[in-house]
Design an enzyme around this catalytic site. Sequence first.
Site, mmCIF file in Angstrom:
data_model
loop_
_atom_site.group_PDB
_atom_site.id
_atom_site.type_symbol
_atom_site.label_atom_id
_atom_site.label_comp_id
_atom_site.label_asym_id
_atom_site.label_seq_id
_atom_site.Cartn_x
_atom_site.Cartn_y
_atom_site.Cartn_z
ATOM 1 N N SER A 209 -7.530 2.517 -13.160
ATOM 2 C CA SER A 209 -8.106 1.238 -12.762
ATOM 3 C C SER A 209 -9.094 0.657 -13.756
ATOM 4 O O SER A 209 -9.275 -0.565 -13.802
ATOM 5 C CB SER A 209 -8.795 1.382 -11.400
ATOM 6 N N HIS A 237 -3.406 0.685 -7.693
ATOM 7 C CA HIS A 237 -3.350 -0.468 -8.588
ATOM 8 C C HIS A 237 -1.931 -0.721 -9.096
ATOM 9 O O HIS A 237 -1.742 -1.210 -10.210
ATOM 10 C CB HIS A 237 -4.321 -0.278 -9.753
ATOM 11 N N LYS A 268 -5.739 -3.660 -1.354
ATOM 12 C CA LYS A 268 -5.623 -4.415 -2.603
ATOM 13 C C LYS A 268 -4.469 -5.420 -2.478
ATOM 14 O O LYS A 268 -4.640 -6.470 -1.875
ATOM 15 C CB LYS A 268 -5.468 -3.457 -3.783
#
Length: 422
Positions: A209, A237, A268
């Site tokens: 990340s 991610h 996310k």
Amino acid sequence: SFSRMETPVGGMLRPPAPVLRRSYAALAEARSILENELDGIRVAGTWKGERIITSKQGPQINVDGSRGTILNFCANNYLGLSSHPEVVQAGIDALKTYGAGLSSVRFICGTQDLHKNLEQKLAQFHEREDCILYASCFDANAGLFEVLLGPDDAVLSDELNHASIIDGIRLCRAKRLRYKHMDLSDLETKLKESQSSRVRLVVTDGVFSMDGDVAPLQGICDLAEQYGALVFIDECHATGFLGQRGRGTDELLGVMNRVHIVNSTLGKALGGAAGGYTVGPKPLIDLLRQRSRPYLFSNSLPPPVVGCATRAVELLLESNEIAQTMTAKTMRFRNKMTQAGFTISGSAHPICPVMLGDARLASVMADDMLKLGIYVIGFSYPVVPKGKARIRVQISAAHTDEDIDRCVDAFIQTGRKHGVVS
């Protein structure tokens, strides 16, 4: 005993004066230690303030103390689903139908049909046998390794894995081996060292990340198969936007059937609210339901969160159109910034770290960017290594080309002001 307690006016019992003085002295000493720690953070230029957003999350936001609309370039809102009308409506519908929360852990009276439905859809999305939900992916990482690995096993972890992976591994009793970042030669050395272990698990972030670099999963899977190890990836991610259908790093690199366990997040790309999960073999998921402490001792995910996440996953199962817009937008930013003279870490990932080195510089430049209408944040130690401070830019499918160009122009103006670019 009560006979040694003093009785002040009002009848309330309290300890004798000498005991109180010792208590106050201990508190004063603790306060002094804490203040010294805080002063050290301020002096080092690594203080992390919290800006206050007064609008919903999205590419354009309102920030307390700033005039007008601000372009947000530091959210994990990769697909722009945090405020997608269908995702929001699904949360409202779940709130009305299922209530605000369960007031219970899953195994007592905290499992609704919508929890099982989301778990089924996530397993389908990742093409794995089963899924278990957690309050966060931090909890998913904290709850996995202790259950899966014992003292006769070994875990081989990339040195730059996320803090939640590191903390989760610390909780297990397996032999721990750390290999150099994305270094397949060092990983092979560690696999050879651990050949006497019963179960060996190679653990890596799919995407790291802070730098936006992608793990060499093909090589990792090759080595794991050669030495009889399992492979785990954290996909926080990557889920939703990497790979042809947005399934993640394992799809991007063609190893979906060679990675055994995947942990990821709902916080996310998949709506951005909260929650995490593990997908993998059904016996593992069944065992996690019986023994994973964060699962057993945490409240169930609230129905509105589950409703939002379910609709986000459904949108991705229906179409890969949103995910397919990411590459062009990411490369537009990366190419323009590189041409302007900035150093951008990673490659071809929406995480675009603008490397600056100095912590104070990263913080001051981020503040100056806000004055130009661009919301970004400086990252410094201990989030990243000392001397590697950066401003981490994150591209969203919701950004327009004009948004991206405006961000680049602000970086050039601010970079010239501070001597970063000419």
